[in-house]
Design a protein around this motif. Structure first.
Motif, mmCIF file in Angstrom:
data_model
loop_
_atom_site.group_PDB
_atom_site.id
_atom_site.type_symbol
_atom_site.label_atom_id
_atom_site.label_comp_id
_atom_site.label_asym_id
_atom_site.label_seq_id
_atom_site.Cartn_x
_atom_site.Cartn_y
_atom_site.Cartn_z
ATOM 1 N N PHE A 97 0.068 2.254 -1.982
ATOM 2 C CA PHE A 97 0.699 3.490 -2.449
ATOM 3 C C PHE A 97 1.070 4.393 -1.269
ATOM 4 C CE2 PHE A 97 0.787 7.858 -3.920
ATOM 5 C CZ PHE A 97 1.527 7.763 -5.085
ATOM 6 N N LEU A 98 0.137 4.575 -0.347
ATOM 7 C CA LEU A 98 0.413 5.428 0.816
ATOM 8 C C LEU A 98 1.493 4.818 1.706
ATOM 9 C CD1 LEU A 98 -3.200 6.642 1.644
ATOM 10 C CD2 LEU A 98 -1.334 7.976 0.632
ATOM 11 N N ALA A 99 1.472 3.517 1.859
ATOM 12 C CA ALA A 99 2.494 2.854 2.669
ATOM 13 C C ALA A 99 3.882 2.995 2.038
ATOM 14 C CB ALA A 99 2.146 1.382 2.855
ATOM 15 N N SER A 100 3.939 3.023 0.708
ATOM 16 C CA SER A 100 5.234 3.127 0.026
ATOM 17 C C SER A 100 5.671 4.579 -0.191
ATOM 18 C CB SER A 100 5.197 2.372 -1.303
ATOM 19 O OG SER A 100 4.265 2.959 -2.176
ATOM 20 N N HIS A 101 4.849 5.526 0.245
ATOM 21 C CA HIS A 101 5.175 6.962 0.181
ATOM 22 C C HIS A 101 4.976 7.550 1.584
ATOM 23 C CE1 HIS A 101 4.471 5.993 -4.030
ATOM 24 N NE2 HIS A 101 5.192 7.045 -4.325
ATOM 25 N N PRO A 102 5.877 7.214 2.512
ATOM 26 C CA PRO A 102 5.651 7.546 3.926
ATOM 27 C C PRO A 102 5.670 9.028 4.261
ATOM 28 C CG PRO A 102 7.854 6.649 3.603
ATOM 29 C CD PRO A 102 7.121 6.484 2.303
ATOM 30 N N ILE A 103 6.111 9.895 3.350
ATOM 31 C CA ILE A 103 6.100 11.318 3.696
ATOM 32 C C ILE A 103 4.832 12.028 3.216
ATOM 33 C CG2 ILE A 103 8.611 11.473 3.859
ATOM 34 C CD1 ILE A 103 8.608 12.961 1.200
ATOM 35 N N ILE A 104 3.908 11.289 2.593
ATOM 36 C CA ILE A 104 2.628 11.923 2.226
ATOM 37 C C ILE A 104 1.889 12.280 3.501
ATOM 38 C CG2 ILE A 104 0.340 11.521 1.223
ATOM 39 C CD1 ILE A 104 1.699 10.142 -1.108
ATOM 40 N N ARG A 105 1.513 13.556 3.588
ATOM 41 C CA ARG A 105 0.796 14.058 4.756
ATOM 42 C C ARG A 105 -0.573 14.629 4.399
ATOM 43 N NH1 ARG A 105 3.314 11.031 6.804
ATOM 44 N NH2 ARG A 105 5.135 11.259 8.119
ATOM 45 N N LYS A 106 -0.868 14.645 3.098
ATOM 46 C CA LYS A 106 -2.125 15.250 2.667
ATOM 47 C C LYS A 106 -2.635 14.524 1.429
ATOM 48 C CE LYS A 106 -1.692 19.562 2.799
ATOM 49 N NZ LYS A 106 -1.395 20.956 2.562
ATOM 50 N N VAL A 107 -3.919 14.155 1.450
ATOM 51 C CA VAL A 107 -4.602 13.597 0.289
ATOM 52 C C VAL A 107 -5.726 14.560 -0.054
ATOM 53 C CG1 VAL A 107 -6.013 11.707 -0.615
ATOM 54 C CG2 VAL A 107 -4.028 11.200 0.824
ATOM 55 N N LEU A 108 -5.683 15.066 -1.290
ATOM 56 C CA LEU A 108 -6.694 16.007 -1.761
ATOM 57 C C LEU A 108 -7.567 15.309 -2.796
ATOM 58 C CD1 LEU A 108 -4.407 19.137 -2.288
ATOM 59 C CD2 LEU A 108 -5.631 18.425 -0.210
ATOM 60 N N PHE A 109 -8.860 15.257 -2.533
ATOM 61 C CA PHE A 109 -9.796 14.650 -3.479
ATOM 62 C C PHE A 109 -10.293 15.711 -4.441
ATOM 63 C CE2 PHE A 109 -10.347 12.030 0.396
ATOM 64 C CZ PHE A 109 -9.960 10.805 -0.118
#
Length: 158
Positions: A97-109
């Motif tokens: 998922f992260l590899a296919s969404h390369p503009i994600i810069r933040k993961v909030l748990f």
């Protein structure tokens, strides 16, 4: 085994919010954070300024702000809805998922359990992504709404 929901996401998503897995009430409603006492949607609505009367409005609130939502768990066994009750767990393919969404810069748990499950089952921490653990929006986590809202607002940079 219970299964989770597909992600709410777009190719413009720059932030990913991760929960653990849907509660019993959420599964019955077929909605993320479907329990009436969960503060997730009220917090995001107050921070992002959008209506949340319908599930479609909730989706649009996230998508309009380029926020993706998913759970760490694809499938699981759990008695009740408490995060402490998980027995068997299988993770979603969050690395893909992260590899296919390369503009994600933040993961909030959304809570410590989501972060712990991610660490144990996925353990993928690209250097260009910030990982932040926030107070759970569950009513079972007794921090006040205002304190949760403040911490979520800071993490979302609002």
């Amino acid at each position: 085994m219970l299964t989770g929901f597909p992600p709410i996401e777009s190719e413009r998503s720059h932030t990913l919010i991760l929960g653990t897995g849907p509660s019993v009430r959420s599964k019955l409603k077929q909605q993320y954070y479907g329990h009436e006492r969960n503060a997730f949607w009220p917090i995001l609505s107050s921070l992002l300024g959008g209506a949340i009367e319908t599930y479609e409005q909730k989706w649009l609130l996230l998508l309009d702000h380029d926020i993706a939502l998913w759970d760490v768990l694809a499938s699981f066994e759990r008695k009740g809805s408490l995060d402490s009750s998980y027995t068997t767990v299988v993770a979603n393919d969050l690395k893909l998922f992260l590899a296919s969404h390369p503009i994600i810069r933040k993961v909030l748990f959304n809570g410590k359990k989501a972060e712990a499950l991610y660490k144990k089952l996925v353990g993928f921490y690209p250097e260009n992504i910030a990982f932040v653990t926030l107070p759970s929006t569950s009513a079972a986590y007794t921090l006040s709404f205002e304190e949760k809202r403040e911490r979520w607002g800071k993490a979302l940079e609002l």
